[in-house]
Design a protein around this motif. Sequence first.
Motif, PDB file in Angstrom:
ATOM      1  N   ALA A  59       0.839  -1.202   0.000  1.00  0.00           N
ATOM      2  CA  ALA A  59       0.000   0.000   0.000  1.00  0.00           C
ATOM      3  C   ALA A  59       0.872   1.250   0.000  1.00  0.00           C
ATOM      4  O   ALA A  59       0.564   2.243  -0.676  1.00  0.00           O
ATOM      5  N   LYS A  60       1.950   1.203   0.748  1.00  0.00           N
ATOM      6  CA  LYS A  60       2.872   2.339   0.805  1.00  0.00           C
ATOM      7  C   LYS A  60       3.527   2.577  -0.547  1.00  0.00           C
ATOM      8  O   LYS A  60       3.685   3.711  -0.998  1.00  0.00           O
ATOM      9  N   VAL A  61       3.886   1.473  -1.226  1.00  0.00           N
ATOM     10  CA  VAL A  61       4.486   1.579  -2.556  1.00  0.00           C
ATOM     11  C   VAL A  61       3.480   2.145  -3.549  1.00  0.00           C
ATOM     12  O   VAL A  61       3.804   3.021  -4.352  1.00  0.00           O
ATOM     13  N   ALA A  62       2.240   1.647  -3.481  1.00  0.00           N
ATOM     14  CA  ALA A  62       1.196   2.123  -4.397  1.00  0.00           C
ATOM     15  C   ALA A  62       0.947   3.617  -4.214  1.00  0.00           C
ATOM     16  O   ALA A  62       0.773   4.363  -5.178  1.00  0.00           O
ATOM     17  N   ALA A  63       0.940   4.053  -2.963  1.00  0.00           N
ATOM     18  CA  ALA A  63       0.705   5.469  -2.675  1.00  0.00           C
ATOM     19  C   ALA A  63       1.830   6.345  -3.206  1.00  0.00           C
ATOM     20  O   ALA A  63       1.609   7.491  -3.606  1.00  0.00           O
ATOM     21  N   SER A  64       3.043   5.794  -3.221  1.00  0.00           N
ATOM     22  CA  SER A  64       4.193   6.569  -3.693  1.00  0.00           C
ATOM     23  C   SER A  64       4.325   6.562  -5.209  1.00  0.00           C
ATOM     24  O   SER A  64       5.035   7.387  -5.775  1.00  0.00           O
ATOM     25  N   GLY A  65       3.644   5.622  -5.858  1.00  0.00           N
ATOM     26  CA  GLY A  65       3.742   5.512  -7.312  1.00  0.00           C
ATOM     27  C   GLY A  65       5.010   4.824  -7.776  1.00  0.00           C
ATOM     28  O   GLY A  65       5.313   4.802  -8.968  1.00  0.00           O
ATOM     29  N   SER A  66       5.750   4.233  -6.849  1.00  0.00           N
ATOM     30  CA  SER A  66       7.013   3.581  -7.204  1.00  0.00           C
ATOM     31  C   SER A  66       6.768   2.330  -8.038  1.00  0.00           C
ATOM     32  O   SER A  66       5.845   1.561  -7.785  1.00  0.00           O
TER      33      SER A  66
END
Length: 225
Positions: free
Chosen positions: A66-73
């Motif tokens: 979820a953190k990765v998705a939020a960052s767009g990475s």
Amino acid sequence: MSQTPPPISLAELLGKACPMITIVDAGAMDLGHATEGNEHAPLLKRKIAKVIGFEPVKAECDKLNAKVAASGSKAELYLPYAVGDGSRGTFHICNHAMTSSLYEPNTKLLKLFQNLEELVRVVKTEEMDTKRLDDLPEVAETDYLKLDIQGAELDVLKGATNLLKRVVVVNTEVEFLPLYKDQPLFADVDTFLRAQGFVLHSLPGCVGRAFKPMQNGRNVNTPFN
């Protein structure tokens, strides 16, 4: 009088010729301010690395993704696998997720330390199959292998003998006392890695806790070198 020039990173030196570094992170839990992922941040920021992480506690794995998705990475992927030697085992989920392990906590020993057994109390267990890194095509190009899985590090290494032939750096947690029952210790891990052609580089961040009733200062959680 001449001045010493500032250090130049490998990425700056190689420029566009700098190869993409593949990092495999077993035990990739996000611990907030103490997250091990911070050591990857400089490489990710320079866009010269990608991370493939494994975290068997599904809620923690979902949090990472979820953190990765939020960052767009696009450079990070986390999978809910327990990596190991390919055998089936019992996963001990503890009251603090970061202390969960395929090895049973050695409660009798843990109780001898300041505020340690309190962090490693099993709340439930789950039977699960472990996956060998050698069998996972996602990690075939690994350059940097990081292991922090509460005593099961040697099991992962034994399931990655082919992968280790191309790995440049192994960054693994090791222990000198069996905080988990029957876990391999530093000497076991060191001997195995030397047999694979590796040599010890350093022991950074080597910390420990005091035996009761001694304390390290006023805070029982204060690490010492």
